[in-house]
Motif scaffolding. Structure first.
Motif, PDB file in Angstrom:
ATOM      1  N   THR A  16       0.844  -1.190   0.000  1.00 27.33           N
ATOM      2  CA  THR A  16       0.000   0.000   0.000  1.00 27.33           C
ATOM      3  C   THR A  16       0.879   1.239   0.000  1.00 27.33           C
ATOM      4  O   THR A  16       2.088   1.168   0.239  1.00 27.33           O
ATOM      5  CB  THR A  16      -0.933   0.005   1.233  1.00 27.33           C
ATOM      6  OG1 THR A  16      -1.880   1.057   1.098  1.00 27.33           O
ATOM      7  CG2 THR A  16      -0.142   0.178   2.519  1.00 27.33           C
TER       8      THR A  16
ATOM      9  N   ARG B 251      -3.071   6.295  -2.162  1.00 31.27           N
ATOM     10  CA  ARG B 251      -3.271   5.361  -3.265  1.00 31.27           C
ATOM     11  C   ARG B 251      -4.740   5.244  -3.660  1.00 31.27           C
ATOM     12  O   ARG B 251      -5.063   5.049  -4.834  1.00 31.27           O
ATOM     13  CB  ARG B 251      -2.722   3.984  -2.888  1.00 31.27           C
ATOM     14  CG  ARG B 251      -2.687   2.992  -4.035  1.00 31.27           C
ATOM     15  CD  ARG B 251      -2.140   1.647  -3.603  1.00 31.27           C
ATOM     16  NE  ARG B 251      -2.001   0.749  -4.744  1.00 31.27           N
ATOM     17  CZ  ARG B 251      -1.659  -0.526  -4.656  1.00 31.27           C
ATOM     18  NH1 ARG B 251      -1.415  -1.060  -3.467  1.00 31.27           N
ATOM     19  NH2 ARG B 251      -1.563  -1.276  -5.741  1.00 31.27           N
TER      20      ARG B 251
ATOM     21  N   TYR C  41      -6.881  -3.920   4.352  1.00 28.26           N
ATOM     22  CA  TYR C  41      -6.188  -2.633   4.173  1.00 28.26           C
ATOM     23  C   TYR C  41      -4.705  -2.777   3.922  1.00 28.26           C
ATOM     24  O   TYR C  41      -4.048  -1.839   3.463  1.00 28.26           O
ATOM     25  CB  TYR C  41      -6.441  -1.711   5.370  1.00 28.26           C
ATOM     26  CG  TYR C  41      -6.032  -2.290   6.711  1.00 28.26           C
ATOM     27  CD1 TYR C  41      -4.714  -2.250   7.131  1.00 28.26           C
ATOM     28  CD2 TYR C  41      -6.985  -2.849   7.556  1.00 28.26           C
ATOM     29  CE1 TYR C  41      -4.345  -2.774   8.375  1.00 28.26           C
ATOM     30  CE2 TYR C  41      -6.637  -3.372   8.784  1.00 28.26           C
ATOM     31  CZ  TYR C  41      -5.310  -3.337   9.188  1.00 28.26           C
ATOM     32  OH  TYR C  41      -4.944  -3.858  10.417  1.00 28.26           O
ATOM     33  N   GLY C  42      -4.115  -3.943   4.228  1.00 29.65           N
ATOM     34  CA  GLY C  42      -2.737  -4.189   3.840  1.00 29.65           C
ATOM     35  C   GLY C  42      -1.731  -4.130   4.970  1.00 29.65           C
ATOM     36  O   GLY C  42      -2.077  -4.130   6.154  1.00 29.65           O
TER      37      GLY C  42
ATOM     38  N   THR D  27      -4.628   3.411   4.327  1.00 25.78           N
ATOM     39  CA  THR D  27      -5.873   3.652   3.588  1.00 25.78           C
ATOM     40  C   THR D  27      -7.066   3.776   4.526  1.00 25.78           C
ATOM     41  O   THR D  27      -7.988   4.553   4.265  1.00 25.78           O
ATOM     42  CB  THR D  27      -6.128   2.536   2.564  1.00 25.78           C
ATOM     43  OG1 THR D  27      -6.233   1.269   3.238  1.00 25.78           O
ATOM     44  CG2 THR D  27      -5.004   2.468   1.545  1.00 25.78           C
TER      45      THR D  27
ATOM     46  N   ASN E 123      -7.602  -3.820  -4.170  1.00 25.00           N
ATOM     47  CA  ASN E 123      -6.367  -4.582  -4.420  1.00 25.00           C
ATOM     48  C   ASN E 123      -6.315  -5.855  -3.578  1.00 25.00           C
ATOM     49  O   ASN E 123      -5.252  -6.300  -3.171  1.00 25.00           O
ATOM     50  CB  ASN E 123      -5.131  -3.714  -4.162  1.00 25.00           C
ATOM     51  CG  ASN E 123      -5.113  -2.478  -5.032  1.00 25.00           C
ATOM     52  OD1 ASN E 123      -5.176  -2.566  -6.254  1.00 25.00           O
ATOM     53  ND2 ASN E 123      -5.055  -1.307  -4.400  1.00 25.00           N
TER      54      ASN E 123
END
Length: 282
Positions: free
Chosen positions: A31, A35, A64-65, A70, A131
């Motif tokens: 991330t 982005r 969310y990574g 994010t 993603n």
């Protein structure tokens, strides 16, 4: 390759887990700051009414990574739409949740989970997974769509999208409780030669369908053709050229769901039936 968890999928009781484990796979988790700004402004803009009208202003940032950036940005942006919004960042990897916990504050929290959406039986107004599903097999996305949309509030929205590493090229599918609604494409002016450059960032439901005979292929070809035919406006800037492209598509009968206010941002949204896969996933 993501680490696949051999877990069943499909609708169930909102917030439930099968066998006590999250439903889904551990993904790469890459991330970057800002982005998802293009999707955020779409959600806060034309779809802000969903949040303002929601009985429970719960928004989930699913997957969310490796960093919670994010989710933090989403809370900041949506709190301008509704001050009491509650954003819950959900990650399947426990260490990512542990690292995010220090950033919790009123209206922003983090917990472990997957597509079962563990929010204590509440029904979110919005679930965003960006993603995430692009790292799954094409045969898997439909079951995960069904799992999430079964947990949405009435009138809720599930957003499944993909973008490049710094958010210059993005697309997303909007899915309601009864099924998919639309496809949005958002491109930074100057970051593409043809609108179809977004093809490698299509949602998993469409990314393998950009071939002759598929509706999404015809749509991207129509975007390119209209973009090229508007080349005379290039001297006035790419924004004017994009506006002309969108007007041409609408005149040709494509069911665009937005208008100039969104088009001037390098964005265009079309009704899902116009781009839906011609056959079920393999």
């Amino acid at each position: 390759m993501p680490q696949q968890l051999t877990l069943p999928t499909g609708p169930g009781r909102p917030g439930s887990r099968r066998g006590g484990k999250p439903i889904g796979s551990i993904t790469r988790g890459t991330t970057n700051p800002n982005r998802l700004r293009r999707m955020d402004r779409w959600l806060a803009g034309p779809h802000g009414r969903r949040l303002r009208q929601a009985a429970d202003p719960l928004v989930v940032d699913l997957g969310y990574g490796a960093a919670p950036t994010t989710a933090v940005e989403l809370h900041h942006r949506l709190s301008r739409v509704r001050a009491d919004v509650e954003v819950v960042g959900i990650e399947i990897e426990p260490e990512r949740v542990r690292r995010a916990k220090p950033l919790e504050r009123p209206g922003l929290s983090f917990r472990q989970g997957g597509f079962e959406i563990p929010v204590d039986g509440r029904r979110p107004a919005v679930v965003r997974a960006f993603n995430v599903l692009r790292q799954y097999d094409e045969s898997e996305y439909a079951a995960h769509w069904d799992t999430v949309r079964a947990r949405l509030a009435p009138g809720g929205l599930f957003i499944d999208g993909t973008c490049d590493e710094i958010g210059r090229r993005a697309s997303w599918a909007a899915i309601g409780p009864k099924g998919p609604l639309s496809l949005s494409i958002s491109l930074r002016f100057g970051a593409f030669e043809l609108p179809s450059d977004v093809a490698e960032r299509l949602p998993k439901a469409l990314i393998h369908r950009n071939v002759a005979g598929e509706p999404v292929h015809r749509y991207l070809q129509a975007l390119d053709q209209a973009w090229l035919e508007a080349s005379a406006l290039a001297s006035f800037g790419n924004r004017q050229r994009w506006l002309a492209m969108c007007r041409a598509l609408r005149a040709a009968g494509w069911p665009l769901l937005d208008g100039p206010d969104r088009w001037r941002l390098g964005e265009v949204t079309v009704a899902w039936p116009a781009v839906a896969p011609a056959s079920p996933p393999n």
